[in-house]
Structure formats: C-alpha cells, structure tokens
Write a protein that holds these residues in place. Structure first.
Motif, PDB file in Angstrom:
ATOM      1  N   TYR A  90       0.849  -1.193   0.000  1.00 35.00           N
ATOM      2  CA  TYR A  90       0.000   0.000   0.000  1.00 35.00           C
ATOM      3  C   TYR A  90       0.881   1.239   0.000  1.00 35.00           C
ATOM      4  CZ  TYR A  90      -3.532  -3.346   1.519  1.00 35.00           C
ATOM      5  OH  TYR A  90      -4.378  -4.422   1.604  1.00 35.00           O
ATOM      6  N   LYS A  92       0.510   5.745  -0.937  1.00 30.95           N
ATOM      7  CA  LYS A  92      -0.375   6.831  -1.337  1.00 30.95           C
ATOM      8  C   LYS A  92      -0.223   7.137  -2.832  1.00 30.95           C
ATOM      9  CE  LYS A  92      -2.112   8.662   1.741  1.00 30.95           C
ATOM     10  NZ  LYS A  92      -2.742   7.636   2.471  1.00 30.95           N
ATOM     11  N   SER A 209       0.103  13.887   2.353  1.00 27.63           N
ATOM     12  CA  SER A 209      -0.578  12.578   2.430  1.00 27.63           C
ATOM     13  C   SER A 209      -1.967  12.692   3.045  1.00 27.63           C
ATOM     14  CB  SER A 209       0.256  11.603   3.260  1.00 27.63           C
ATOM     15  OG  SER A 209       1.515  11.401   2.667  1.00 27.63           O
ATOM     16  N   ALA A 210      -2.074  13.466   4.146  1.00 26.98           N
ATOM     17  CA  ALA A 210      -3.349  13.542   4.865  1.00 26.98           C
ATOM     18  C   ALA A 210      -4.433  14.248   4.056  1.00 26.98           C
ATOM     19  CB  ALA A 210      -3.141  14.253   6.202  1.00 26.98           C
ATOM     20  N   ALA A 213      -5.535  12.124   1.116  1.00 25.64           N
ATOM     21  CA  ALA A 213      -6.354  11.020   1.624  1.00 25.64           C
ATOM     22  C   ALA A 213      -7.771  11.492   1.920  1.00 25.64           C
ATOM     23  CB  ALA A 213      -5.714  10.441   2.883  1.00 25.64           C
ATOM     24  N   TYR A 214      -7.893  12.690   2.508  1.00 23.43           N
ATOM     25  CA  TYR A 214      -9.209  13.254   2.830  1.00 23.43           C
ATOM     26  C   TYR A 214      -9.988  13.552   1.546  1.00 23.43           C
ATOM     27  CZ  TYR A 214     -12.583  15.821   5.704  1.00 23.43           C
ATOM     28  OH  TYR A 214     -13.723  16.227   6.359  1.00 23.43           O
ATOM     29  N   ALA A 217     -11.185  10.139   0.136  1.00 17.14           N
ATOM     30  CA  ALA A 217     -11.881   9.267   1.097  1.00 17.14           C
ATOM     31  C   ALA A 217     -13.366   9.140   0.790  1.00 17.14           C
ATOM     32  CB  ALA A 217     -11.695   9.798   2.518  1.00 17.14           C
ATOM     33  N   MET A 396     -10.938   3.463   5.038  1.00 14.96           N
ATOM     34  CA  MET A 396     -10.317   2.514   4.118  1.00 14.96           C
ATOM     35  C   MET A 396     -10.886   2.699   2.722  1.00 14.96           C
ATOM     36  SD  MET A 396     -12.171  -0.922   5.565  1.00 14.96           S
ATOM     37  CE  MET A 396     -10.809  -1.909   5.036  1.00 14.96           C
ATOM     38  N   GLU A 399      -6.450   1.958  -0.196  1.00 15.42           N
ATOM     39  CA  GLU A 399      -5.523   1.565   0.863  1.00 15.42           C
ATOM     40  C   GLU A 399      -6.313   0.921   1.994  1.00 15.42           C
ATOM     41  OE1 GLU A 399      -1.766   4.028   1.570  1.00 15.42           O
ATOM     42  OE2 GLU A 399      -3.249   5.555   1.073  1.00 15.42           O
ATOM     43  N   ARG A 401      -5.578   0.826   5.316  1.00 17.15           N
ATOM     44  CA  ARG A 401      -5.674   1.672   6.505  1.00 17.15           C
ATOM     45  C   ARG A 401      -5.197   3.070   6.189  1.00 17.15           C
ATOM     46  NH1 ARG A 401      -2.642   3.501  10.906  1.00 17.15           N
ATOM     47  NH2 ARG A 401      -3.678   3.350  12.950  1.00 17.15           N
ATOM     48  N   GLU A 402      -6.069   4.054   6.352  1.00 18.32           N
ATOM     49  CA  GLU A 402      -5.697   5.451   6.135  1.00 18.32           C
ATOM     50  C   GLU A 402      -5.266   6.049   7.475  1.00 18.32           C
ATOM     51  OE1 GLU A 402      -4.344   8.478   5.297  1.00 18.32           O
ATOM     52  OE2 GLU A 402      -4.981   7.379   3.511  1.00 18.32           O
ATOM     53  N   SER A 404      -4.243   8.882   8.448  1.00 22.18           N
ATOM     54  CA  SER A 404      -4.658  10.235   8.832  1.00 22.18           C
ATOM     55  C   SER A 404      -6.130  10.309   9.231  1.00 22.18           C
ATOM     56  CB  SER A 404      -4.393  11.206   7.679  1.00 22.18           C
ATOM     57  OG  SER A 404      -5.141  10.828   6.544  1.00 22.18           O
TER      58      SER A 404
END
Length: 806
Positions: A90, A92, A209-210, A213-214, A217, A396, A399, A401-402, A404
């Motif tokens: 996994y 990003k 990354s955070a 990811a948001y 998501a 999730m 990936e 497990r996220e 952030s």
C-alpha cells in the motif's frame, strides 16, 4: 499475500508488452478497467481508461487544492513519483494512480501545476495515457489544466524531460514549495536521478498525504459498489469457510496451528463457491488472516498468526478481502463454553459498537466519536477503560488503513457522507476467573466491521455477519448432561451423527419446526425397528437355530475315477481340472484334495530351491465369504498347510529343472480356484431370489402414466429414457428400447417421493422387500429403485408416499 497487478516495469520498452505484475496479472480498480497482458503495438489501446472518471476526480483534487485548506494552502505544485517496489503493498502514490486511472503505472512521474499537468512515462504508458489527453488546442477541459505527455528515454539521463518538469514547477504559483508523499520512497536509478534533480533545485517539500487522503476518502457510487462487493465476499468466506472450519476443529478435537488455518483461508479465496460469484483473479487478501487464541492476543492488523496450536477457549479471527483494488475488513471473536462474566463483557462490547455506528454520521468529528465511546465505558464499566483498544477504527478504500483518518482522541477531521470505515473495538488482557490452565486465565475480545457513513441515522453495516453472544458461542456438551437432552438427540445418535458440539447460530422458526418434525419422525421409525426386532426374537424363542453346513466337496466317489497320469506315478503334483482336484504326494501316497478345501497358495524362491506353500481351510480359520458355515465333520483331523520344495538346478540328463512342476502347479491351481469361486458366487446369487407374482395389466388407457423419465440403477450400459405406468397390482417401467421392469405394490417396503423444492430432480424411491434382477444382467440384484422425473401422477390410494426432510 498476493500483490495486485500493475502496468509496466523498468524494461517494458524492450518486450513490447504491457505487463501486469501479480497473480494472474490483473488490472481493474476504481474505473473498472479491464485486466490482462496485451502484446504488440495495440497493447496500450486494448486497456481502457475511464476518461469521465479521470476528469471528475482530477477536478475534485484541484478544487480542494484551490480552496487552500490545511497543507493545500502552503504548496505551489504537487509531485507524485512511482517506481518499482514489489515489497510495497500500500502506498499513497499508487493509490492516487489507481483512483485516477484504474491502474498502477510503475516508473512514472506525475507533476500537477497550477495551469498544467505533466506525465512522464515509457512509450507504452504514454500511449495508454493519450486516452485522457486534451484536444488539439490543448485547452483546459472542465476547468482542469491541460495534460503534457513526456516519453521517458530508456538508459538515458532524461535531462531534457526533467528540465521541462522543473521549469513547470517553478512557473506554478510561487514555484518554491512542492507537495509530496513523504513516506513513499521507491528504489531504482530512474527514481534516484529524479529525486537528485529536485534536491539540486532547492524545492521545499511538504507532506500532503493527509489532505489527499481526505480528498479521495469520499467514495463515488462505482467505488461503493466495489466496496460492497468486497464486504460481501469477506462475509461469505468467513461464514461459509472460516467459521465452519473452526467449528469442525473444535468438534473433532483437531490439533491445528493458527498459521495453517490462516493459510487455508488464503487458499479458500481461490475457490469460486466462496466468492459470491466474483472472478478469483480479482480477489486477494488485504493482509494475511490473523487467528489468535490461548492467552496470546495482539489486537492489531500488523501482527501475523503464530505457529502454536489453537486453544479451545476464546478465538479471535480477523480477515480482510480486496476486490478490484478496494478493501474491506471483518473481525469476530468465537468463544467456546464462555462463562457468564465473559458473555457480559462481550455484550458490552457490542453496545460500544452500536454507539459508534450511531455517532458515525456526516459532519461529526472523529475525536467526538471516540469521546462518546469512552464516556460510555467510564459510566458503565470503568475497569475496562485501560483494556480498550487505543483507536476504534480507520478509513479505508484503495488503501487498507488510512493513517490520517483514525478514530482516536486527537483527530479533528470531520466525517463525510460516502466515507467507508473499518470499525474495530476490543478489550485485551482480561482475566478469566474460571480459567484453570494458563491458556485460559487471560483472554481478549475483538469485533470489527466495514461500515458506510451516511448523512443521517448513523453508519450502515456492509459486513452483516451476526455477532450476538448466541451467534458466536460454541457449546461443548458435557458427559453429565440431563437425561432429557439425551432423549432429544436419541434419533441423531441412532443415525451415527455426533451432537458433541452445538453452535447457537441464527435459525428461523420454520427451520426449527422442520428439525423437530424430523426428530419426531426418527423416534417413530426407531420405535418401529425396535418392535420388529422384539417380535422377531420372540418368535424364535425356544426354536433351534438351524445352521447351514458347509457343502462337502468330494473329489472322487471311488478310486477308479483317479486319473492314471505319469505325474502321479512320479510323485509330482497334478491338477485334475475336470474334478477340480489337486493330487499331491503325502508320505509317498498320491492324495486328492478338492479345490474348495484350499484357502490360498504362495510360491517363493530362496537360493537354489523353489517353495510352494498350500494353506487349507480348517476349524478356527476364517472362511472368507462363507463365514458362519460349519464343517460337516469337525471332529476329523485336518491338515492346515503343506509346503513342497524343488531344486532350481537342472540335473544332468534332464530336460527341465525339477522346480518347473511347482511353477506349473501354482499357475493351474490359481486358475481352477478362480473358476470355482466364480461359479460358487453365481449359485449364491440365485439362492435368495424369490419369484415375483405376475403383473396384472390394466387395459384402461386412463392409467396414471409418466413419460420421459429415467430409472436407477440403469437397465443397460447406456442410460435410457422410459415411462412408468400404474396398473392393477403394480408399476411397469418400459424403456424406449422395450426393456420392462415390474414393481408390484406388495413388494414395496417404503415409497419415498422427493419433490423439486430446492432440488434439481424429482425422485420416486422404492425400497423393495424382495430384490429384483434386471434383464440381461445376471450378476446384479437390486432392492432400491429410483425413478427420476419432473412430475408425479395421482396413484389413487394404492401407495402412501413419504416426503423426506432436507
């Protein structure tokens, strides 16, 4: 764990193919693109790229960047570099590629600037990416910057391409701060040279990354469909394989290591029956399944199943399935004979998850969900506050497990409708007061589900596996059970089925009613059998039991019938095939033995001699198929065995070696013995046959009749259709070839009708009192006949059919 497929590699220019690394080579992912390996110039075009999905998602990325929230506010451009690393499952960078294109593109650099987007990749991947390139005028599409495609030169420094990308970075906004994924570090010369180039230019790097990811998501409808499918497959594998396998292990007291059980789960996802109709090539494990028991528990997903044996106490099972790059997760705890305190703690754990499901809704902060759970623990069971897991779940998607978006006490991110979470809550290091062995004194409880965040009313469960105490408790029956329970299972015991283990699973009322009916029916049948046995024994009381004597086989009624052969005069073994007799020299006298008296023979060669050993039937030895028979004269003296020896060395003047006689005798005795046994078996077959009454034909054309059906066992070698017609005193089955089988009503012991409810065929099953013999098959007699058909006639009231319970 298997690695998902990806496009390309360091040497993909040379081989002229798009290669997918991983099991069976597959693509897929967010855009539902196809998978496989395509050779030739048209390879890139054979792989479809969802243009609309790409522009929809890249627009969302740019929109969030332009809003300037969090780290987005400080960066001037975004750089995403993906190399080749088989160890990385996994990342990003690869997740962003899968989200945008539906595939992972190795050795590819993506640069997102304020007014342009640059992709640098090999020639084949550039051809693939042309599907999303802008029009000839290179104008922006839907407000998204135009795409520039750069072809990576193999074995070159790629300085010209690097300069173009650096120039674009410097021209984007202030041209100083670039957003990257700080944890993603890929090896290889190409990646190293690009990173060196960025360092020389002095760009300031910011980890985004955070915020990325948001951004990704929140799932679209297509993504949610994939995650629902992943959750459905996880549910199927757990309920139909893992839970059943654990039940079986406990039931038969089998010794199985945690690691071996985990491996069997990974193998199970290769079987289509557990995958809810999904193609096995699109399914993989998110992580190796984690099975724990026996006092050693670690409630994390980074641990591996240990090699120690499963202990029949508290068993935690965690597994996650990935379908077309999208993840799901499921955790359950199975308890064997749980004490009351353990059941209460488990019930409280379920209450905590219910609170989480209610709190998990659009607009709520992750830390607020955590706080609601902790408040409930403090109020109701404060002693468990130190035992609860550090976080209560995570977001999730592509990936597993996220990091952030973890549900803990500090996370300020707000939930949004369409996010998918893995909710995981558990207690570790709990003391079992009733535990006697070291493995039983400490236990843990752990549950987890994949859930979807909704706007109102809390989250929706995607892994709907029942988890109440009664659904996960395995009860072992004790030796000192109540007599009442023993009576309940009497019918099952008579059928040889063990009831040692009972799982209180979900059952509908109808199923329980059917089971009760079956048990009542079994008790009725058992009573009938006992009554028949009692009557049979009562009738025989006082009567002498007649035993059939073993047939006496006399070789010759008088000495004159003995053959006058040279072999006999020379004291050699001679076989008289006509009278099925072996004449052997015993103390210098030719003595005949009928073939029926010989049990078996064997021959061996030791040194210069050949030995022939002949074993005879005698009182005390097994009689094979004739067991139960007795000898005509048991007081006589019996010979048990005779061994003959002959030399293997030719005597001067003789044409053959002496041992030749023993070799010929061995062969001929075997032939005669086989012929005798075959004839005896045929005679025995004919003994029990009772001639049936004749069928009385009803000439009325309105007889109940079924057409286009089959009979088992088959009448002939080939399976043939036929018809079944009811007459005055029985049925007649007639095949298309003209073969007939008559089944009289008074010869039917049991008649069973199997309807087509949940079955592929309808069956009429006749269990006969007296066996029938098929025409043309002298060696076969049948006491059970099956008639298969899609329908059954009205047989008036001649027969009462029973319907079997499933």
């Amino acid at each position: 764990m298997r690695r998902r497929g990806r496009l390309g590699g360091e040497d993909d220019e040379g081989d002229g193919v798009f290669r997918f690394r991983g099991r069976r080579g597959r693509g897929g992912g967010a855009n539902e693109a196809g998978g496989g390996a395509c050779s030739g110039e048209a390879a890139s075009m054979a792989l479809s790229l969802d243009r609309e999905a790409y522009y929809r998602r890249i627009k969302r990325l740019y929109s969030n960047w332009q809003k300037g929230e969090d780290e987005y506010a400080t960066i001037d451009a975004i750089v995403v570099s993906v190399g080749v690393d088989e160890e990385t499952v996994y990342a990003k960078s690869t997740a962003l590629q899968t989200w945008l294109f539906g595939y992972e593109l190795t050795d590819t650099i993506m640069v997102f600037c304020e007014d342009k987007i640059l992709f640098m990749a090999s020639k084949k991947k550039v051809e693939f990416l042309k599907q999303i390139a802008n029009s000839k005028s290179n104008e922006s599409t839907n407000g998204v910057p135009a795409i520039t495609l750069l072809v990576r030169e193999k074995n070159e420094s790629n300085k010209a391409n690097f300069d173009k990308m650096v120039e674009a970075l410097k021209a984007s906004k202030n041209g100083k701060r670039i957003g990257i994924f700080i944890k993603d570090k890929f090896p290889g010369e190409f990646m190293n040279s690009w990173n060196d180039c960025l360092s020389k230019e002095g760009f300031e790097k910011v980890d985004i990354s955070a915020v990325v990811a948001y951004t990704i998501a929140v799932k679209e409808d297509g993504e949610l469909a994939l995650m629902r499918k992943a959750a459905a497959i996880t549910t199927e594998v757990f309920t139909k394989f893992l839970k059943e396998r654990v039940m079986e292990i406990v039931d038969v007291d089998e010794k199985v290591r945690h690691s071996k059980l985990a491996e069997s789960v990974e193998k199970a996802i290769e079987e289509k029956k557990y995958l809810s109709g999904a193609d096995p090539s699109t399914v993989e494990m998110c992580y190796p399944p984690i099975i724990q028991s026996g006092g050693h528990y670690n409630l994390k997903f980074s641990v591996v199943s240990e090699k120690n044996y499963m202990h029949f106490g508290v068993i935690t099972c965690a597994m996650g399935i990935r379908y077309k790059s999208y993840c799901s997760n499921l955790v359950r705890t199975l308890m064997v004979d749980p004490p009351q305190e353990m059941q209460e703690n488990y019930a409280f754990l379920l209450q905590l998850q219910e609170v989480m499901l209610k709190e998990l809704r659009h607009g709520v902060k992750l830390c607020e969900v955590y706080a609601a759970v902790m408040d409930m623990v403090k109020k109701q069971k404060p002693e468990l506050l130190s035992k609860i897991t550090k976080n209560l779940g995570f977001a999730m998607g592509i990936e597993f497990r996220e990091g952030s978006l973890v549900i803990n006490s500090k996370n300020q991110y707000r939930l949004k409708k369409g996010m998918v979470f893995s909710l995981n809550v558990g207690f570790s290091d709990l003391a079992n007061k009733e535990g006697k062995k070291p493995e039983e004194k400490t236990y843990a409880l752990f549950i987890g589900d994949t859930v979807l965040v909704e706007e109102e009313g809390g989250a929706t469960l995607l892994t709907a596996v029942r988890k109440k105490v009664k659904n996960v408790s395995i009860l072992l029956k004790k030796e000192d059970e109540d007599e009442e329970d023993e009576e309940k299972d009497e019918a099952a015991d008579m059928l040889g089925r063990s009831s040692r283990t009972a799982l209180l699973t979900e059952r509908t009322r109808n199923e329980m009613t059917a089971e009760e009916k079956r048990r009542a029916h079994q008790r009725e049948l058992a009573a009938q059998l006992n009554e028949e046995a009692r009557r049979r024994l009562t009738e025989q009381k006082g009567e002498q039991q007649i035993q059939k004597a073993r047939k006496s086989n006399v070789s010759y009624k008088n000495p004159s019938l003995m053959p006058k052969e040279l072999h006999i005069r020379e004291m050699k073994i001679y076989i008289d095939k006509k009278y099925e007799t072996v004449i052997m020299p015993v103390f210098g006298i030719a003595t005949p033995f009928h073939i029926a008296t010989i049990k078996n023979i064997s021959m061996s060669v030791e040194g210069d001699y050949t030995y022939l050993r002949i074993n005879f039937y005698c009182p005390g030895s097994a009689l094979g198929r004739n067991e139960g028979n007795i000898f005509p004269n048991p007081e006589a003296t019996f010979v048990k065995e005779i061994t003959y020896r002959a030399s293997n060395i030719k005597t001067p003047g003789e044409q053959t070696v002496p041992a030749l006689n023993l070799q010929n005798a061995f062969r001929i005795i075997k032939e005669v013995q086989k012929r005798y046994k075959t004839r005896e078996a045929e005679e025995k077959e004919k003994e029990g046959i009772v001639k049936q009454d004749s069928l009385v034909i009803n000439l009325n054309r309105s007889n109940p009749k079924l057409k286009d059906l089959y009979i088992r066992p088959n009448i002939a070698q080939k399976r043939m259709q036929g018809s079944l017609e009811a007459h005055v005193n029985g049925f007649r089955f007639t095949s298309v070839r003209g073969d007939k089988v008559d089944i009289l009503y008074n010869n039917i012991k049991h008649a069973v009708f199997q309807p087509c409810d949940g079955e592929m065929i309808i069956v009429l099953h006749f269990h006969l009192k007296m066996e029938l013999k098929w025409y043309g098959q002298a060696e076969n007699r049948h006491s059970r006949i099956f008639i298969e058909k899609v329908g059954v006639p009205d047989l008036k009231e001649e027969l009462e059919f029973e319907v079997p319970f499933r």
